[in-house]
Design an enzyme around this catalytic site. Structure first.
Site, PDB file in Angstrom:
ATOM      1  N   ALA A 262       0.783  -1.236   0.000  1.00 30.67           N
ATOM      2  CA  ALA A 262       0.000   0.000   0.000  1.00 30.67           C
ATOM      3  C   ALA A 262       0.815   1.287   0.000  1.00 30.67           C
ATOM      4  CB  ALA A 262      -0.943   0.002   1.200  1.00 30.67           C
ATOM      5  N   GLY A 265       0.387   5.185  -0.114  1.00 30.42           N
ATOM      6  CA  GLY A 265      -1.010   5.322   0.276  1.00 30.42           C
ATOM      7  C   GLY A 265      -1.912   6.083  -0.664  1.00 30.42           C
ATOM      8  N   GLY A 266      -1.404   6.595  -1.773  1.00 31.03           N
ATOM      9  CA  GLY A 266      -2.263   7.345  -2.686  1.00 31.03           C
ATOM     10  C   GLY A 266      -3.371   6.489  -3.270  1.00 31.03           C
ATOM     11  N   GLU A 286       1.566  -2.910   4.346  1.00 31.93           N
ATOM     12  CA  GLU A 286       2.805  -2.287   3.883  1.00 31.93           C
ATOM     13  C   GLU A 286       3.942  -2.764   4.776  1.00 31.93           C
ATOM     14  OE1 GLU A 286       5.895  -0.798   2.418  1.00 31.93           O
ATOM     15  OE2 GLU A 286       4.016  -0.497   1.295  1.00 31.93           O
ATOM     16  N   ASP A 330       0.224  -3.355  -6.109  1.00 30.57           N
ATOM     17  CA  ASP A 330       1.013  -2.247  -6.666  1.00 30.57           C
ATOM     18  C   ASP A 330       2.465  -2.563  -6.310  1.00 30.57           C
ATOM     19  OD1 ASP A 330       1.967   0.123  -7.662  1.00 30.57           O
ATOM     20  OD2 ASP A 330       1.168   1.367  -6.049  1.00 30.57           O
ATOM     21  N   CYS A 383       4.723   0.835 -11.705  1.00 27.68           N
ATOM     22  CA  CYS A 383       5.082   2.139 -12.273  1.00 27.68           C
ATOM     23  C   CYS A 383       6.345   1.941 -13.107  1.00 27.68           C
ATOM     24  CB  CYS A 383       5.291   3.172 -11.177  1.00 27.68           C
ATOM     25  SG  CYS A 383       5.392   4.853 -11.841  1.00 27.68           S
TER      26      CYS A 383
END
Length: 454
Positions: A262, A265-266, A286, A330, A383
């Site tokens: 996480a 946190g966005g 996390e 993520d 990303c």
């Protein structure tokens, strides 16, 4: 006389980034505050820091030619002063004499002959135009990949990874546009959490996210603080990645969701807002305690209880088989998709980092699928556009589960969310992966895959 405060701040940040693996986006604001810089001086320090980090590869090639020695042979404090000086000489309107003088002052007293060396090298560079130096740099390259790397300030391995990822969409001819976009300072993008905040009336809507916007002016920090975090700074690609999971199909009240990796946190905040609206519950995990703290702060303004655990995600997910309806993975990655915002990452990562990351990514995604109930969906997000971290990981996991999972068309899901068609092309491997790009979508290079447990 000493160097000006903005240049001293920039030099100190560059030193910390190079020697201590510090993150410029975290260190620079604190350094500006400590120095008490005015708004104008803070803007100069920011431009000098990020501009120098982005163009470091090109500037090092210029310095090596002008100094007639490899940059590795130059003391770290001296090379950072030279980089700052070259940036001012070749990429700003700072007067040449000021750029040279200020850079000399940065190294005065740091070592015998340092100031004279910096003075000589920068005066040599100042005698010719930026175009002359770019021609010399281009002529020094031994291959086309090295030429692109030097001219656009990217390590060669990243140039090649980007070319392969673009070629998977049949768009290898966009490589220079992508490299150029990586060297441009991104505009600040905001998010108004759905159902909890409104987009300001004078803001300009972003083209894809239904709650993304850019401010017409002013300080975003005051807006974030005043909204208790329900309005936040967030890349539009990050917004879309979270929404791809929550809107892949209608939410049924009582669903149980997990954000497995996480921090910071966005995306968790977006998931929390969506869970609140749909009657679902959300848990976050996390492994880093510091980043877990950031997650708790990110979701503080959402009126829903989100427990945040601090475990290895592989253990956290695998311990609860069949428990969740939706999981966001993520995954930790090379971060090659965010080089606009974190320019130092291009110098910090190497090809040797990729195998260990893909192994971790595969294990995290595998554990997440184990934790899904039948019919549940996992969003695998990186990303990074690197094919080993995106298509390669998904293909490996699908092979491991055989017919037990199916891939959804993430491109179609993103199209259904977006307020403007993002024109996401097919991937050459036939997958449903959605790939966003800085040069095409003005977002981070976010990869989004959706898998359903059959």
């Amino acid at each position: 006389m000493t160097a000006s405060a903005p240049r001293r701040v920039a030099h100190d940040v560059l030193q910390a980034v190079g020697e201590s693996d510090a993150y410029a986006n975290l260190l620079l604001p604190a350094a500006i505050d400590r120095a008490g810089l005015s708004t104008a001086d803070a803007a100069l320090a920011t431009e000098l820091t990020y501009g120098t980090l982005r163009r470091r590869g090109t500037y090092d090639a210029v310095i090596a030619i002008a100094a007639d020695r490899p940059v590795q042979d130059i003391d770290s404090s001296v090379i950072d002063a030279l980089r700052l000086g070259v940036h001012q000489l070749l990429s700003t309107r700072v007067a040449s004499h000021a750029a040279v003088h200020e850079s000399v002052e940065l190294v005065r007293g740091t070592g015998r002959g340092a100031s004279g060396f910096v003075n000589a090298v920068l005066r040599r560079i100042s005698r010719d135009t930026p175009g002359d130096w770019m021609t010399r740099v281009e002529q020094s390259a031994r291959s086309d990949d090295e030429r692109l790397g030097l001219m656009f300030s990217h390590p060669v391995w990243i140039v090649r990874a980007f070319r392969r990822a673009l070629a998977a969409e049949g768009r290898a001819d966009e490589l220079e546009a992508l490299l150029t976009a990586d060297n441009a300072s991104p505009r600040v993008t905001m998010a108004a959490l759905p159902g909890l905040a409104e987009v300001p009336g004078d803001a300009r809507r972003t083209p894809f996210s239904p709650f993304g916007f850019r401010l017409a002016g002013g300080d975003p920090e005051s807006l974030v603080t005043g909204s208790e975090g329900r309005v936040r700074v967030q890349d539009e690609g990050s917004q879309l990645a979270a929404l791809a999971l929550t809107r892949a199909e209608p939410v049924r009240p009582g669903e149980r969701w997990l954000d497995l990796c996480a921090g910071p946190g966005g995306k968790t905040a977006v998931l929390a807002a969506e869970a609140l609206a749909g009657g679902a519950s959300l848990e976050a995990n996390e492994v880093s305690p510091a980043r877990a703290g950031l997650v708790r702060r990110a979701i503080a303004g959402v009126p829903i209880d989100v427990p945040v655990s601090e475990e290895d995600g592989r253990v956290r997910a695998a311990d609860q088989p069949g428990a969740y309806d939706r999981i966001l993975v993520d995954a930790p990655c090379t971060g090659l998709g965010a080089l606009r915002r974190r320019p130092e990452a291009r110098w910090r990562k190497s090809p040797a980092d990729v195998p260990s990351l893909t192994e971790l990514q595969t294990e995290l995604l595998t554990a997440a699928i184990v934790a899904l109930r039948p019919g549940g969906i996992v969003a695998y997000v990186t990303c990074s556009p690197h094919l080993a971290e995106t298509a390669g990981v998904v293909a490996e996991v699908r092979r491991g589960f055989g017919g037990a999972i199916e891939e959804l068309d993430a491109r179609e899901v993103v199209r259904s969310i977006a307020t403007t068609d993002p024109r996401l092309p097919d991937q050459s491997d036939g997958s449903g992966r959605a790939q966003l790009w800085p040069h095409r979508h003005n977002t981070d290079a976010m990869s989004i895959s959706l898998l359903r447990k059959v």
